[in-house]
Design a protein around this motif. Structure first.
Motif, mmCIF file in Angstrom:
data_model
loop_
_atom_site.group_PDB
_atom_site.id
_atom_site.type_symbol
_atom_site.label_atom_id
_atom_site.label_comp_id
_atom_site.label_asym_id
_atom_site.label_seq_id
_atom_site.Cartn_x
_atom_site.Cartn_y
_atom_site.Cartn_z
ATOM 1 N N VAL A 7 0.843 -1.198 0.000
ATOM 2 C CA VAL A 7 0.000 0.000 0.000
ATOM 3 C C VAL A 7 0.878 1.247 0.000
ATOM 4 N N LYS A 8 1.884 1.241 0.842
ATOM 5 C CA LYS A 8 2.778 2.399 0.918
ATOM 6 C C LYS A 8 3.535 2.593 -0.390
ATOM 7 N N LYS A 9 3.986 1.489 -0.972
ATOM 8 C CA LYS A 9 4.732 1.589 -2.226
ATOM 9 C C LYS A 9 3.849 2.079 -3.370
ATOM 10 N N LEU A 10 2.629 1.573 -3.461
ATOM 11 C CA LEU A 10 1.752 1.947 -4.572
ATOM 12 C C LEU A 10 1.177 3.350 -4.444
ATOM 13 N N THR A 11 1.206 3.914 -3.255
ATOM 14 C CA THR A 11 0.718 5.283 -3.088
ATOM 15 C C THR A 11 1.860 6.299 -3.079
ATOM 16 N N SER A 12 3.055 5.842 -3.369
ATOM 17 C CA SER A 12 4.219 6.731 -3.407
ATOM 18 C C SER A 12 4.200 7.588 -4.673
ATOM 19 N N ARG A 13 4.241 8.888 -4.491
ATOM 20 C CA ARG A 13 4.277 9.792 -5.651
ATOM 21 C C ARG A 13 5.570 9.629 -6.429
ATOM 22 N N LYS A 14 6.653 9.356 -5.725
ATOM 23 C CA LYS A 14 7.941 9.182 -6.402
ATOM 24 C C LYS A 14 7.897 7.999 -7.371
ATOM 25 N N LEU A 15 7.261 6.920 -6.951
ATOM 26 C CA LEU A 15 7.138 5.757 -7.829
ATOM 27 C C LEU A 15 6.394 6.121 -9.103
ATOM 28 N N TRP A 16 5.270 6.805 -8.975
ATOM 29 C CA TRP A 16 4.449 7.111 -10.144
ATOM 30 C C TRP A 16 5.097 8.154 -11.043
ATOM 31 N N VAL A 17 5.852 9.076 -10.465
ATOM 32 C CA VAL A 17 6.600 10.030 -11.299
ATOM 33 C C VAL A 17 7.661 9.276 -12.094
ATOM 34 N N ALA A 18 8.331 8.336 -11.443
ATOM 35 C CA ALA A 18 9.351 7.546 -12.134
ATOM 36 C C ALA A 18 8.729 6.699 -13.243
ATOM 37 N N VAL A 19 7.589 6.072 -12.966
ATOM 38 C CA VAL A 19 6.913 5.256 -13.983
ATOM 39 C C VAL A 19 6.471 6.125 -15.159
ATOM 40 N N GLY A 20 5.855 7.261 -14.861
ATOM 41 C CA GLY A 20 5.408 8.166 -15.921
ATOM 42 C C GLY A 20 6.561 8.666 -16.771
ATOM 43 N N SER A 21 7.646 9.025 -16.119
ATOM 44 C CA SER A 21 8.822 9.508 -16.838
ATOM 45 C C SER A 21 9.416 8.407 -17.711
ATOM 46 N N PHE A 22 9.534 7.219 -17.158
ATOM 47 C CA PHE A 22 10.098 6.102 -17.920
ATOM 48 C C PHE A 22 9.259 5.794 -19.158
ATOM 49 N N VAL A 23 7.960 5.705 -18.976
ATOM 50 C CA VAL A 23 7.082 5.367 -20.102
ATOM 51 C C VAL A 23 7.116 6.462 -21.162
ATOM 52 N N SER A 24 7.057 7.722 -20.735
ATOM 53 C CA SER A 24 7.065 8.802 -21.729
ATOM 54 C C SER A 24 8.397 8.862 -22.471
ATOM 55 N N MET A 25 9.495 8.619 -21.775
ATOM 56 C CA MET A 25 10.798 8.614 -22.447
ATOM 57 C C MET A 25 10.934 7.429 -23.401
ATOM 58 N N MET A 26 10.350 6.295 -23.037
ATOM 59 C CA MET A 26 10.380 5.141 -23.936
ATOM 60 C C MET A 26 9.571 5.416 -25.206
ATOM 61 N N ILE A 27 8.463 6.118 -25.059
ATOM 62 C CA ILE A 27 7.658 6.470 -26.235
ATOM 63 C C ILE A 27 8.458 7.361 -27.172
ATOM 64 N N VAL A 28 9.112 8.366 -26.606
ATOM 65 C CA VAL A 28 9.908 9.286 -27.425
ATOM 66 C C VAL A 28 11.109 8.557 -28.033
ATOM 67 N N ALA A 29 11.748 7.689 -27.247
ATOM 68 C CA ALA A 29 12.937 6.980 -27.729
ATOM 69 C C ALA A 29 12.610 6.005 -28.855
ATOM 70 N N THR A 30 11.411 5.482 -28.861
ATOM 71 C CA THR A 30 11.038 4.524 -29.913
ATOM 72 C C THR A 30 10.386 5.202 -31.111
ATOM 73 N N GLY A 31 10.460 6.518 -31.165
ATOM 74 C CA GLY A 31 9.987 7.228 -32.347
ATOM 75 C C GLY A 31 8.626 7.873 -32.201
ATOM 76 N N GLY A 32 8.044 7.807 -31.036
ATOM 77 C CA GLY A 32 6.748 8.452 -30.824
ATOM 78 C C GLY A 32 6.907 9.956 -30.676
ATOM 79 N N ALA A 33 5.827 10.653 -30.848
ATOM 80 C CA ALA A 33 5.854 12.111 -30.718
ATOM 81 C C ALA A 33 5.970 12.505 -29.244
#
Length: 80
Positions: A7-33
């Motif tokens: 519960v503590k891990k899944l409600t961590s803002r740091k975790l979700w910022v890291a996940v969001g950043s990783f996914v968005s960077m992967m989209i850009v790195a693979t040729g997405g806008a």
């Protein structure tokens, strides 16, 4: 083995910022806008905020229920 407080891990803002950043960077790195990456990151953060709120409210409700039960038990013991 240590118990993990999911519960503590899944409600961590740091975790979700890291996940969001990783996914968005992967989209850009693979040729997405970049705009697509930004939109996906925003959706992840919005979902994480809703999830954290729901879990947090559930924990508050659960703890207040425990207090009511304990108070009622104490009152019934005092009356006996």
């Amino acid at each position: 083995m240590k118990n993990i407080n999911w519960v503590k891990k899944l409600t961590s803002r740091k975790l979700w910022v890291a996940v969001g950043s990783f996914v968005s960077m992967m989209i850009v790195a693979t040729g997405g806008a970049e705009s697509t990456g930004t939109q996906v990151a925003a959706l992840i953060m919005a979902g994480a905020s809703a999830l954290a709120y729901i879990i947090g409210e559930g924990l508050v409700d659960a703890s207040s229920t425990d207090l009511v039960i304990e108070t009622e038990l104490e009152e019934s013991e005092e009356q006996e």
